[in-house]
Design a protein around this motif. Sequence first.
Motif, PDB file in Angstrom:
ATOM      1  N   ASN A 262       0.852  -1.195   0.000  1.00 37.44           N
ATOM      2  CA  ASN A 262       0.000   0.000   0.000  1.00 37.44           C
ATOM      3  C   ASN A 262       0.890   1.247   0.000  1.00 37.44           C
ATOM      4  OD1 ASN A 262      -1.916   1.965   0.379  1.00 37.44           O
ATOM      5  ND2 ASN A 262      -2.336   1.438   2.505  1.00 37.44           N
ATOM      6  N   TYR A 263       0.870   1.960  -1.111  1.00 38.06           N
ATOM      7  CA  TYR A 263       1.678   3.176  -1.192  1.00 38.06           C
ATOM      8  C   TYR A 263       0.782   4.390  -0.952  1.00 38.06           C
ATOM      9  CZ  TYR A 263       5.209   0.245  -3.426  1.00 38.06           C
ATOM     10  OH  TYR A 263       6.139  -0.723  -3.699  1.00 38.06           O
ATOM     11  N   SER A 264       0.209   4.430   0.217  1.00 36.15           N
ATOM     12  CA  SER A 264      -0.612   5.590   0.556  1.00 36.15           C
ATOM     13  C   SER A 264      -0.639   5.738   2.065  1.00 36.15           C
ATOM     14  CB  SER A 264      -2.039   5.431   0.009  1.00 36.15           C
ATOM     15  OG  SER A 264      -2.723   4.433   0.710  1.00 36.15           O
ATOM     16  N   GLY A 265      -1.060   6.888   2.488  1.00 35.84           N
ATOM     17  CA  GLY A 265      -1.059   7.195   3.914  1.00 35.84           C
ATOM     18  C   GLY A 265      -2.307   6.720   4.625  1.00 35.84           C
ATOM     19  N   THR A 266      -3.180   6.013   3.953  1.00 33.03           N
ATOM     20  CA  THR A 266      -4.406   5.519   4.590  1.00 33.03           C
ATOM     21  C   THR A 266      -4.488   4.006   4.395  1.00 33.03           C
ATOM     22  OG1 THR A 266      -5.611   5.918   2.540  1.00 33.03           O
ATOM     23  CG2 THR A 266      -5.680   7.656   4.210  1.00 33.03           C
ATOM     24  N   PRO A 267      -5.056   3.309   5.360  1.00 30.43           N
ATOM     25  CA  PRO A 267      -5.209   1.844   5.194  1.00 30.43           C
ATOM     26  C   PRO A 267      -6.093   1.551   3.988  1.00 30.43           C
ATOM     27  CG  PRO A 267      -5.614   2.527   7.461  1.00 30.43           C
ATOM     28  CD  PRO A 267      -5.540   3.775   6.660  1.00 30.43           C
ATOM     29  N   ARG A 268      -5.795   0.501   3.301  1.00 34.58           N
ATOM     30  CA  ARG A 268      -6.549   0.154   2.097  1.00 34.58           C
ATOM     31  C   ARG A 268      -7.031  -1.280   2.190  1.00 34.58           C
ATOM     32  NH1 ARG A 268      -5.150   3.773  -2.080  1.00 34.58           N
ATOM     33  NH2 ARG A 268      -6.684   2.673  -3.366  1.00 34.58           N
ATOM     34  N   ARG A 269      -8.163  -1.512   1.595  1.00 33.28           N
ATOM     35  CA  ARG A 269      -8.738  -2.869   1.563  1.00 33.28           C
ATOM     36  C   ARG A 269      -9.010  -3.192   0.097  1.00 33.28           C
ATOM     37  NH1 ARG A 269     -12.076  -5.992   5.024  1.00 33.28           N
ATOM     38  NH2 ARG A 269     -13.510  -7.331   3.866  1.00 33.28           N
ATOM     39  N   THR A 270      -8.631  -4.409  -0.287  1.00 33.63           N
ATOM     40  CA  THR A 270      -8.851  -4.796  -1.671  1.00 33.63           C
ATOM     41  C   THR A 270      -8.997  -6.307  -1.749  1.00 33.63           C
ATOM     42  OG1 THR A 270      -8.003  -4.560  -3.936  1.00 33.63           O
ATOM     43  CG2 THR A 270      -6.398  -5.039  -2.222  1.00 33.63           C
ATOM     44  N   THR A 271      -9.290  -6.769  -2.940  1.00 31.04           N
ATOM     45  CA  THR A 271      -9.451  -8.207  -3.160  1.00 31.04           C
ATOM     46  C   THR A 271      -8.371  -8.674  -4.135  1.00 31.04           C
ATOM     47  OG1 THR A 271     -11.823  -7.993  -2.870  1.00 31.04           O
ATOM     48  CG2 THR A 271     -11.037 -10.010  -3.918  1.00 31.04           C
ATOM     49  N   LEU A 272      -7.728  -9.750  -3.756  1.00 33.34           N
ATOM     50  CA  LEU A 272      -6.675 -10.300  -4.608  1.00 33.34           C
ATOM     51  C   LEU A 272      -7.218 -11.531  -5.329  1.00 33.34           C
ATOM     52  CD1 LEU A 272      -3.587 -10.330  -5.377  1.00 33.34           C
ATOM     53  CD2 LEU A 272      -3.368 -12.065  -3.618  1.00 33.34           C
ATOM     54  N   TYR A 273      -6.973 -11.568  -6.606  1.00 28.93           N
ATOM     55  CA  TYR A 273      -7.390 -12.713  -7.409  1.00 28.93           C
ATOM     56  C   TYR A 273      -6.143 -13.439  -7.898  1.00 28.93           C
ATOM     57  CZ  TYR A 273     -11.675  -9.985  -7.493  1.00 28.93           C
ATOM     58  OH  TYR A 273     -12.764  -9.260  -7.130  1.00 28.93           O
ATOM     59  N   LEU A 274      -6.132 -14.752  -7.670  1.00 34.63           N
ATOM     60  CA  LEU A 274      -5.008 -15.551  -8.136  1.00 34.63           C
ATOM     61  C   LEU A 274      -5.534 -16.519  -9.201  1.00 34.63           C
ATOM     62  CD1 LEU A 274      -1.950 -16.259  -7.529  1.00 34.63           C
ATOM     63  CD2 LEU A 274      -2.893 -18.280  -6.420  1.00 34.63           C
ATOM     64  N   GLU A 275      -4.949 -16.433 -10.353  1.00 31.56           N
ATOM     65  CA  GLU A 275      -5.329 -17.325 -11.445  1.00 31.56           C
ATOM     66  C   GLU A 275      -4.175 -18.276 -11.710  1.00 31.56           C
ATOM     67  OE1 GLU A 275      -6.907 -15.222 -14.845  1.00 31.56           O
ATOM     68  OE2 GLU A 275      -7.388 -13.556 -13.507  1.00 31.56           O
TER      69      GLU A 275
ATOM     70  N   GLY B  31      -7.642 -22.198 -12.849  1.00 29.79           N
ATOM     71  CA  GLY B  31      -8.511 -21.891 -11.714  1.00 29.79           C
ATOM     72  C   GLY B  31      -8.342 -20.444 -11.261  1.00 29.79           C
ATOM     73  N   ARG B  32      -9.299 -19.975 -10.467  1.00 29.97           N
ATOM     74  CA  ARG B  32      -9.255 -18.593  -9.987  1.00 29.97           C
ATOM     75  C   ARG B  32      -9.684 -18.591  -8.530  1.00 29.97           C
ATOM     76  NH1 ARG B  32     -10.206 -13.239 -12.288  1.00 29.97           N
ATOM     77  NH2 ARG B  32     -11.467 -11.964 -10.900  1.00 29.97           N
TER      78      ARG B  32
ATOM     79  N   PHE C 240      -1.027 -18.978  -1.300  1.00 26.72           N
ATOM     80  CA  PHE C 240      -1.957 -19.942  -1.889  1.00 26.72           C
ATOM     81  C   PHE C 240      -1.188 -21.241  -2.121  1.00 26.72           C
ATOM     82  CE2 PHE C 240      -3.457 -15.773  -2.974  1.00 26.72           C
ATOM     83  CZ  PHE C 240      -4.819 -15.857  -2.848  1.00 26.72           C
ATOM     84  N   SER C 241      -1.704 -22.327  -1.575  1.00 23.07           N
ATOM     85  CA  SER C 241      -1.026 -23.605  -1.713  1.00 23.07           C
ATOM     86  C   SER C 241      -1.613 -24.381  -2.896  1.00 23.07           C
ATOM     87  CB  SER C 241      -1.199 -24.402  -0.410  1.00 23.07           C
ATOM     88  OG  SER C 241      -0.542 -25.626  -0.530  1.00 23.07           O
ATOM     89  N   THR C 242      -0.734 -25.075  -3.593  1.00 19.40           N
ATOM     90  CA  THR C 242      -1.200 -25.858  -4.742  1.00 19.40           C
ATOM     91  C   THR C 242      -0.227 -26.992  -5.017  1.00 19.40           C
ATOM     92  OG1 THR C 242      -1.992 -25.663  -7.020  1.00 19.40           O
ATOM     93  CG2 THR C 242      -0.004 -24.461  -6.464  1.00 19.40           C
TER      94      THR C 242
END
Lengths: 698, 292
Positions: A254-267, A271-272, A289-291
């Motif tokens: 996070n390159y900002s001065g405020t906490p950020r929330r996001t969703t990470l997608y792994l393909e 599979g996703r 992510f284990s595989t």
Amino acid sequence: MQFLLANPAWLWLLALGTVPLLVHLFARSNPPRFAFSSTAFLQKIMKKTARLRKPQDWLLLLLRTLAVLALLFVFLQPLLTGANSAVTGKKTTIFLVDRSASMAAKDGAESRFAEACAKAGELLAAGSADAANVVWIDAEPDALFPQPGPNLDYLREALKRTGVRMESGAISGALQLAISQLEQVQGERRLVILSDFQAAAWRDTPLNLPTGIAVEKVRIGATDLSNVAVHELFATPSEPVVGQDTLMVCRLRNYSGTPRRTTLYLESDGGRRSRDVEMPAWGEAELNFSTRFSHAGQVAFSASIAEDAFPGDDRRYGLVRARETLKLVSVAPPEDSLHAQGTQVLRHLADSLKWLECLDLPPSELPAPGAADFLFLHSWDGTQINDLQALSRTGTTLIVQPAVGCSLQACQQLMGLEVGEDAGTIPVDTKSGRGSEDSPTTPAGWQAGIAAAAGEDAPVFALFKSGEFGNPSAGIFLQRSRLPREWPEEVQRLIDYQDGVPGMLSIREKNQGGSIILWNLPVAERLSSWSAQTPFLPFFAELLLHHRAVTREESTEVLPGNTLSWIPGEEISPESVILVDGTGQPQQTNILMTPHGVRIDSDEPASTGLYQWKIGDGVAFQQLANFPATESDLRLMDPLNIQGGEVVDARALLRRAELGEGIPLWPWFIAAAFLFLLAESLVSLWKPRTTTTTTPLR
Amino acid sequence: MPEIKYKFIRPEDIRRLSRYEFGVKALVEGYLSGRHRSRERGASIEFKEFRQYAPGDDLALVDWRVFARTDRHYLKTFEQETNMECHLFVDCSASMGFQEEGPINKLEYASFFAACLAWLVTSKNDRVSLQLFDDKIRQFFEPGSTRRHLHQILTALEQQKAGNPTSLAEALKRAHPLIKRKGTLVVLSDFFDEPEAIFKALNPYLHRGFRVHLLHILDPSELSFPERGLSRFVDMETNHRLVVHTQTIREAWQQEMRRHTQTLRRLAAGRQVDYALTTTTESWFKLFDRFA
């Protein structure tokens, strides 16, 4: 600033500026005569009004003269030019335009790079230079012209066509290129840097320029932009064996001065998967992510987040090469060695492990670089140190068992440790193996266990933590080298004999090559019962899997801006190979002959994304180029803090460019002439206030 | 005597002058009996007053009837009727030759008026004198009332040409000893001189009891100072040259002329001197109203 005349041939016209003065002098000298009854009153009046009249007359004369001069200057076409316009010789300007990835950030509707190109175009259009060139700041700095040229229109068109590149900028290289071009020209030389001055890139970049080159820094972009980036994506291990648990590690920042929330997608592998993540201000989050991979070959995977204001770093690619087997090369000891049986033990071990392939080599023979994942030297005599280190650097893990007569210095030298005093050969202790008189059934020998310094928490011993598999070095050892008990800190002690003599030492190659394991636990059945113990097999397997080289020499990842290249091998016809990018578009390639064989290079430098080298429809090899992580931090720095050069606002620079061309002043002179004439009228109409009464004469 | 045509007096002027009187209400000091009242007691039929006898008085004047009633000696006095003298001062300096808007120049205007006044005075058997002056007295004609005397005056006026600088004060100063009897002093000039100096020169006359009329004659353009642009003004008296733009000083000129005439008017009023300003476009006959 300088005042120039475009029509200096008409300078003589300025002599007409004396006309009002001459009119003033001569018109007064010969006016029409008029016989008047008495001039005494006139004299008296003139004396009274002279105090006001004379300054007024002179003011009128001045205004008339100025009006005439202003009108005359119109014919001379005066120009206001820059301060250095008088420097003789041609003016050469090189625009150093930053097109690194950070310039893709948008402060408004357009990107910083587009703004930089537009400003450079305006400056070129302003015609401030006789010759110019554009040098790009990117991974591989290059210039539009081999040397500054007069075709400014071409440069302007090129600036319109060119796009930003998802590359880091080689600032020093670009500066050197620009300087080298400027040093080859004479006259006024100017270097204009148009960049966002990203702090991460420019912080330690002083502008050490030769004298005679004026540097102007134009900052593009006004504020620091917040950004969330997929900072890192990799698999561990990087080359797993089929069926092996593999962890795909994704790090967000996070390159900002405020906490950020996001969703990470792994393909991955079709599979996703997704996972929400929260990041503190200026913080980082790691998601694993284990595989497992079911078949061998290169597998691509990617991690992405929801698109933000700076989308370039919102996706990252990874490649993992799942392997069918790992190759263990066993260099046989001399035939008369007690360790000769060790090669058989390893063959049996490889037979038990489907993912391990064992190959025996005669004594003193070494595999080619990169041909083996592991090299087991059953009886190393201390020679071929350089060759062994070369193998280690290329990713082969060395397991070295010192032979009788091997010196400690050789071991230290091989492990890259500080070599001590010559202590001679390593003494070898041997026991008979028969039991003592007090306990004849108990064989006499040494026992070993997990070294206290390593602890059971070491990854290699994770399997043995529960105790289900017992002591990984269970058994009796009848011969050992009496290695010193004290070793430097960088040496990891894995197994120690009960009396503290090291049984197995490990050190990681400094350049992330293969590990070097000093093996002091004999495996030959004549010298130990270890190989017959149940824990031997799992321990050896764990040892191999945890001491593989982190990376191989053959890299699948290239930096954006570099060319993709692949050596297909002799069995593949290079003409049949095509390169396609992530969208399936074929790319131009060049076939080159190298000492290592035919190499195919991409014609254009790589941008971010996944690339496939295809033979027909089949994918032969994959490569990827990821967004340079250093470009994600969009914090800017004040160009003033960069040593050297002058910080100039783009508008001011444009103004200077216009000044270089010269601003026509004739409209101003016309306006001035009208103003002077208006003022002249007002002054001539002005009369001093009088206090006389208006009594009639009669 | 053959009929002579004079330039400055015409038959129509004479006919018009017959309607005017000169100084009929004025007290004069003549030595001949005439039609004007005198401050002197004399032998006229007009009773003036009774006055107590003083030694030296003529006993013939004692009113014996009063003596009989009051036993005191009183003299019965009568007013003396005598003739009058009019002294004309005509400015002949160069400035009087100026003419721009008027039909005649100022000297001609003054000459017309002087000729008419001389005719009017002599026609009533009063005496008229004439002094033509510039910075000095050019010609002096002693008081007279004969036709010959009038002829000389009219001829002299016709022969005058404007010239030389002016100095009214000097002329008045020099003329003072020449005038024996007090009377009416008529000065015809453009008065381009310092008012204080003029009135200083008039003081001796005023102390002697002269009636003074100052007739200020100007060309209309000298009042209005018309626009003529940048011009070199040449003084007609001194030949002094001055380059002036009329636009720039026109208003100042008018103010200065206004101030000058106001000063003359104020000083004249303070000394009971008659002052009149006229221009050469106006009829000079209206000035005769001032001499009734």
